[in-house]
Design an enzyme around this catalytic site. Structure first.
Site, PDB file in Angstrom:
ATOM      1  N   GLU A  80      17.593   5.406 -36.432  1.00  0.00           N
ATOM      2  CA  GLU A  80      16.066   6.145 -35.907  1.00  0.00           C
ATOM      3  C   GLU A  80      15.672   6.740 -37.418  1.00  0.00           C
ATOM      4  O   GLU A  80      16.106   7.165 -38.245  1.00  0.00           O
ATOM      5  CB  GLU A  80      16.515   7.237 -35.208  1.00  0.00           C
ATOM      6  CG  GLU A  80      16.952   6.772 -33.678  1.00  0.00           C
ATOM      7  CD  GLU A  80      17.289   7.763 -32.739  1.00  0.00           C
ATOM      8  OE1 GLU A  80      16.701   8.886 -32.998  1.00  0.00           O
ATOM      9  OE2 GLU A  80      18.338   7.801 -31.973  1.00  0.00           O
ATOM     10  N   CYS A 114      29.619  17.032 -34.915  1.00  0.00           N
ATOM     11  CA  CYS A 114      29.237  18.348 -34.686  1.00  0.00           C
ATOM     12  C   CYS A 114      28.821  18.281 -32.893  1.00  0.00           C
ATOM     13  O   CYS A 114      28.182  17.217 -32.496  1.00  0.00           O
ATOM     14  CB  CYS A 114      28.128  18.611 -35.379  1.00  0.00           C
ATOM     15  SG  CYS A 114      28.288  18.554 -37.266  1.00  0.00           S
ATOM     16  N   SER A 143      20.357  16.695 -46.823  1.00  0.00           N
ATOM     17  CA  SER A 143      21.011  17.692 -45.826  1.00  0.00           C
ATOM     18  C   SER A 143      22.517  17.165 -45.553  1.00  0.00           C
ATOM     19  O   SER A 143      22.721  15.812 -45.507  1.00  0.00           O
ATOM     20  CB  SER A 143      20.269  17.682 -44.569  1.00  0.00           C
ATOM     21  OG  SER A 143      20.829  18.367 -43.550  1.00  0.00           O
ATOM     22  N   CYS A 187      16.985  13.445 -34.547  1.00  0.00           N
ATOM     23  CA  CYS A 187      17.644  12.125 -34.490  1.00  0.00           C
ATOM     24  C   CYS A 187      18.920  12.045 -33.698  1.00  0.00           C
ATOM     25  O   CYS A 187      19.603  12.671 -33.577  1.00  0.00           O
ATOM     26  CB  CYS A 187      17.853  11.858 -36.074  1.00  0.00           C
ATOM     27  SG  CYS A 187      16.613  10.889 -36.719  1.00  0.00           S
TER      28      CYS A 187
END
Ligand code: SAH
Ligand code: SF4
Length: 340
Positions: A90, A114, A189, A331
Site C-alpha cells: 500500500e 505492534c 520512520s 497502512c
C-alpha cells in the site's frame, strides 16, 4: 535475473560495458527507465540485440494499481499496488499546501508485531527491493499526473529491518539522474531498532528520523511494541540523542494516543521528563482504529491536556490532522482486507 532499476547508474554502466556494449547505451537505457517504461521493447532507440540481451538477463520492477481509493474529504489517495510476483503493498498520497507527499511501504507486511498496527497483524512476507520502493512513487506520479515533493517511509514494514535496500532507495531517489527528491524532503520512520539507528547516523543523510515511541516507559511500551523488549526506552532515547549529535538533525517522535492506554497525565509527565533538553518534536496522532485490536482514539479533552503538559515542560508537540479517514488511510488495512 538482475533487478535493473535497483542499480546505481555506475553499476548499470559497468553491466553494459562488461557485456560488450558501448557505454553511451547505459545513459539511454537509464533515461527510458526514468520515463517509467515497463518493458525493454519500449526502448525505441536501443538496438534489437541489446533489447534481447536485457530481456534475457534483467527485469523491470512494477507497482501496478490493483485498487485506488480517493477520500471524499481531503483528496487523499490510497493505492493497493501489485508487484511483479503478485504480492500486494500500500501507498498513500496526501496533498498539502506545499505539495504532494507520499507514504511508501518498505516491506510486504512486518515482523515487528505492534499490537495497534494493521500491518503488524497480518504477518511478514518479504522485504522490498529499492526499485519496488521507487516504483510506488513513479506509479502514483504517473496516475495522478503530479510531481511528488515529499516522501515518508511510513507505509507497511519496518525500514530499518530492510536496511540495505532502504539505503539504496534513499540514494537512488535523491540523486540527480533519478527522481531527484532531496533528503530534506524525506522522513524515515522506525519502531526503534537501536543498532540500525547508529548505522543510519553514520551516513549523515539530511533526512528526518522519526521514532515511533507511543509510550514513555518500558511497562507501557512493551505492552504494545514487542521490539521494546530488545531495545528498551532508555537505550532508544540515548540512540536518538546520539543521532542528533552525529547528524545535527532533529529527531521527531510519533505518539499515537490510545484511550486509557498511554494518554494519561502521568504518561504526559513521564514523556516530558524523558525528552527533557532534547531538540525534538512530538507528533501526537489519534490512534486509527484497527479491527480486532480493541483500541480507541483518545477524546479531544485528553489530547489537549496531553499537549498542554508537554508544552508546559518545553516540549513542542502537535496533534496531527488525520487525512483520509474515510478510506482507512493508515497502512496495512487495505491489504489485510484484500487477503481476508
Ligand atoms: N515500521 C515503521 C514505519 C511504518 S509504521 C514504524 O513503526 O515507525 C508508520 C507509523 O504508523 C508508525 O509511527 C506507527 O507506529 C504508526 N501506526 C501504526 N498503526 C497505527 C494506528 N493504528 N494508528 C496510528 N498510528 C499507527
Ligand atoms: Fe511494523 Fe511499524 Fe506496524 Fe510496528 S508500527 S508492526 S514496526 S509497521
Amino acid at each position: 535475473m538482475i533487478d535493473i532499476k535497483s542499480l546505481y547508474f555506475f553499476e548499470l554502466e559497468n553491466f553494459i560495458t562488461d557485456n560488450g556494449f558501448p557505454k553511451f547505451r547505459a545513459k539511454q537505457i537509464s533515461d527510458w527507465l526514468n520515463k517509467g517504461v515497463t518493458s525493454f521493447s519500449q526502448m525505441r532507440n536501443i538496438p534489437k540485440n541489446i533489447i534481447e540481451f536485457l530481456s534475457g538477463s534483467c527485469y523491470i520492477s512494477v507497482a501496478n494499481i490493483e485498487k485506488k481509493l480517493v477520500s471524499r474529504y481531503d483528496k487523499t489517495v490510497k493505492y493497493l499496488f501489485c508487484l511483479n510476483d503478485g504480492e500486494y503493498i500500500e501507498s498513500v498520497v496526501m496533498s498539502y499546501h506545499h505539495g504532494y507527499s507520499i507514504c511508501v511501504s518498505t516491506q510486504v507486511g512486518c515482523k515487528m508485531g505492534c499490537t495497534f498496527c494493521a500491518t503488524g497483524k497480518s504477518g511478514f512476507s518479504r522485504s522490498l527491493t529499492a526499485s519496488e520502493i521507487l516504483a510506488q512513487i513513479e506509479s502514483a506520479q504517473k496516475d495522478l499526473n503530479i510531481r511528488i515533493s515529499n516522501i515518508v517511509l511510513m507505509g507497511m514494514g519496518e525500514p530499518l529491518d530492510n536496511f540495505d535496500n532502504v539505503i539504496r532507495f534513499l540514494k537512488l531517489v535523491s540523486c540527480e539522474d533519478g527522481l531527484n527528491i532531496g533528503m530534506r524532503h524525506i522522513t524515515l520512520s522506525t519502531c526503534g531498532i537501536v543498532p540500525r539507528i547508529y548505522e543510519l547516523a553514520e551516513y549523515k543523510f539530511a533526512l528526518t528520523l522519526s521514532v515511533s515511541l507511543h509510550a514513555p516507559d518500558n511497562a507501557t511500551r512493551s505492552r504494545t511494541m514487542p521490539i521494546n523488549n530488545r531495545y528498551p526506552v532508555e537505550l532508544l532515547i540515548k540512540a536518538c540523542r546520539d543521532y542528533f549529535d552525529i547528524t545535527g538533525r532533529r529527531v521527531s517522535f510519533e505518539y499515537a494516543l490510545i484511550d486509557g492506554e498511554n494518554d494519561s497525565e502521568e504518561c504526559a509527565l513521564k514523556l516530558a521528563n524523558l525528552l527533557k533538553g532534547m531538540n525534538c518534536h512530538v507528533n501526537l496522532i489519534p490512534v486509527n482504529t484497527v479491527e480486532g485490536t480493541g483500541y480507541k482514539k483518545s477524546g479531544a479533552e485528553r489530547r489537549n491536556a496531553f499537549v498542554e503538559i508537554l508544552s508546559k515542560h518545553g516540549i513542542t508537540a502537535t496533534i496531527r490532522r488525520t487525512l483520509g479517514s474515510d478510506i482507512n488511510a493508515s497502512c496495512g488495512q487495505l491489504r489485510r482486507n484484500t487477503l481476508n
